[in-house]
Design a protein around this motif. Structure first.
Motif, short mmCIF file in Angstrom:
data_model
loop_
_atom_site.label_atom_id
_atom_site.label_comp_id
_atom_site.label_asym_id
_atom_site.label_seq_id
_atom_site.Cartn_x
_atom_site.Cartn_y
_atom_site.Cartn_z
N THR A 48 66.99 115.81 9.06
CA THR A 48 67.20 114.81 10.11
C THR A 48 66.07 113.78 10.08
OG1 THR A 48 68.34 116.46 11.46
CG2 THR A 48 67.55 114.48 12.59
N GLN A 49 64.85 114.25 9.90
CA GLN A 49 63.71 113.32 9.85
C GLN A 49 63.86 112.36 8.67
OE1 GLN A 49 59.81 115.07 9.99
NE2 GLN A 49 58.82 113.14 9.48
N GLU A 50 64.23 112.86 7.51
CA GLU A 50 64.41 112.01 6.33
C GLU A 50 65.51 110.97 6.57
OE1 GLU A 50 65.89 112.35 1.72
OE2 GLU A 50 65.01 114.11 2.65
N ALA A 51 66.61 111.40 7.17
CA ALA A 51 67.70 110.47 7.47
C ALA A 51 67.26 109.42 8.48
CB ALA A 51 68.91 111.24 7.99
N LEU A 52 66.48 109.83 9.48
CA LEU A 52 65.97 108.89 10.48
C LEU A 52 65.03 107.88 9.83
CD1 LEU A 52 65.92 107.95 13.39
CD2 LEU A 52 64.08 109.61 13.81
N GLU A 53 64.20 108.33 8.92
CA GLU A 53 63.29 107.42 8.22
C GLU A 53 64.08 106.40 7.39
OE1 GLU A 53 60.74 110.12 6.11
OE2 GLU A 53 59.58 110.58 7.90
N LYS A 54 65.18 106.82 6.75
CA LYS A 54 66.04 105.90 6.00
C LYS A 54 66.64 104.86 6.95
CE LYS A 54 67.44 109.11 2.39
NZ LYS A 54 68.58 109.89 1.86
N PHE A 55 67.14 105.34 8.10
CA PHE A 55 67.69 104.43 9.10
C PHE A 55 66.64 103.41 9.52
CE2 PHE A 55 67.88 103.22 13.54
CZ PHE A 55 69.13 102.63 13.61
N GLN A 56 65.46 103.89 9.84
CA GLN A 56 64.39 103.01 10.30
C GLN A 56 64.06 101.96 9.25
OE1 GLN A 56 61.70 106.27 11.15
NE2 GLN A 56 61.89 105.94 13.36
N ALA A 57 63.91 102.38 8.01
CA ALA A 57 63.56 101.45 6.93
C ALA A 57 64.63 100.37 6.76
CB ALA A 57 63.37 102.21 5.62
N ARG A 58 65.88 100.73 6.92
CA ARG A 58 66.97 99.77 6.73
C ARG A 58 67.18 98.86 7.94
NH1 ARG A 58 71.29 103.75 3.78
NH2 ARG A 58 70.08 104.00 1.89
N THR A 92 58.66 106.01 10.53
CA THR A 92 57.76 107.08 10.95
C THR A 92 58.47 108.42 11.11
OG1 THR A 92 58.16 106.62 13.28
CG2 THR A 92 56.31 105.45 12.23
N GLY A 93 59.80 108.38 11.23
CA GLY A 93 60.54 109.60 11.51
C GLY A 93 60.45 110.01 12.96
N PHE A 94 59.87 109.16 13.78
CA PHE A 94 59.72 109.41 15.22
C PHE A 94 60.75 108.59 15.97
CE2 PHE A 94 57.81 108.07 19.30
CZ PHE A 94 57.72 109.31 19.91
N TYR A 95 61.51 109.22 16.87
CA TYR A 95 62.51 108.52 17.65
C TYR A 95 61.86 107.95 18.91
CZ TYR A 95 66.88 107.40 19.94
OH TYR A 95 67.93 106.72 20.54
N GLY A 96 61.32 106.74 18.78
CA GLY A 96 60.66 106.08 19.89
C GLY A 96 61.39 104.83 20.32
N ALA A 111 65.93 101.04 20.30
CA ALA A 111 66.44 99.68 20.38
C ALA A 111 67.30 99.34 19.16
CB ALA A 111 65.29 98.68 20.49
N ALA A 112 66.92 99.83 17.99
CA ALA A 112 67.72 99.58 16.77
C ALA A 112 69.09 100.24 16.89
CB ALA A 112 66.98 100.09 15.53
N PHE A 113 69.14 101.45 17.41
CA PHE A 113 70.44 102.11 17.62
C PHE A 113 71.24 101.36 18.67
CE2 PHE A 113 68.67 105.94 15.53
CZ PHE A 113 69.77 106.31 14.77
N ALA A 114 70.59 100.92 19.73
CA ALA A 114 71.27 100.18 20.79
C ALA A 114 71.90 98.90 20.27
CB ALA A 114 70.32 99.88 21.93
N ARG A 115 71.20 98.20 19.35
CA ARG A 115 71.77 96.97 18.77
C ARG A 115 73.06 97.26 18.00
NH1 ARG A 115 66.26 95.91 17.91
NH2 ARG A 115 66.31 96.64 15.77
#
Length: 64
Positions: free
Chosen positions: A32-42, A48-52, A57-61
């Motif tokens: 899950t952390q690796e997938a979150l980091e991919k999402f964040q980078a894109r 960071t792998g941290f859901y802050g 805000a990126a998910f909300a957009r």
């Protein structure tokens, strides 16, 4: 967002497979952390792998 919701969103967006989720549904583990980091980078968020706030805000957009 709960971990299960996060995992479902990451699957929906193609950053994680359902098979990966099935190894630890509801658990924020390395897959899950690796997938979150991919999402964040894109999505222009520091990977960071941290859901802050920036990740939230990126998910909300995306309406997630």
């Amino acid at each position: 967002m709960e971990v299960r919701q996060l995992q479902a969103a990451l699957v929906k967006l193609g950053h994680m497979t359902q098979a990966q989720v099935n190894t630890g549904p509801g658990i924020f583990g390395p897959k899950t952390q690796e997938a979150l980091e991919k999402f964040q980078a894109r999505h222009g968020v520091p990977a960071t792998g941290f859901y802050g706030p920036l990740t939230r805000a990126a998910f909300a957009r995306l309406g997630l």
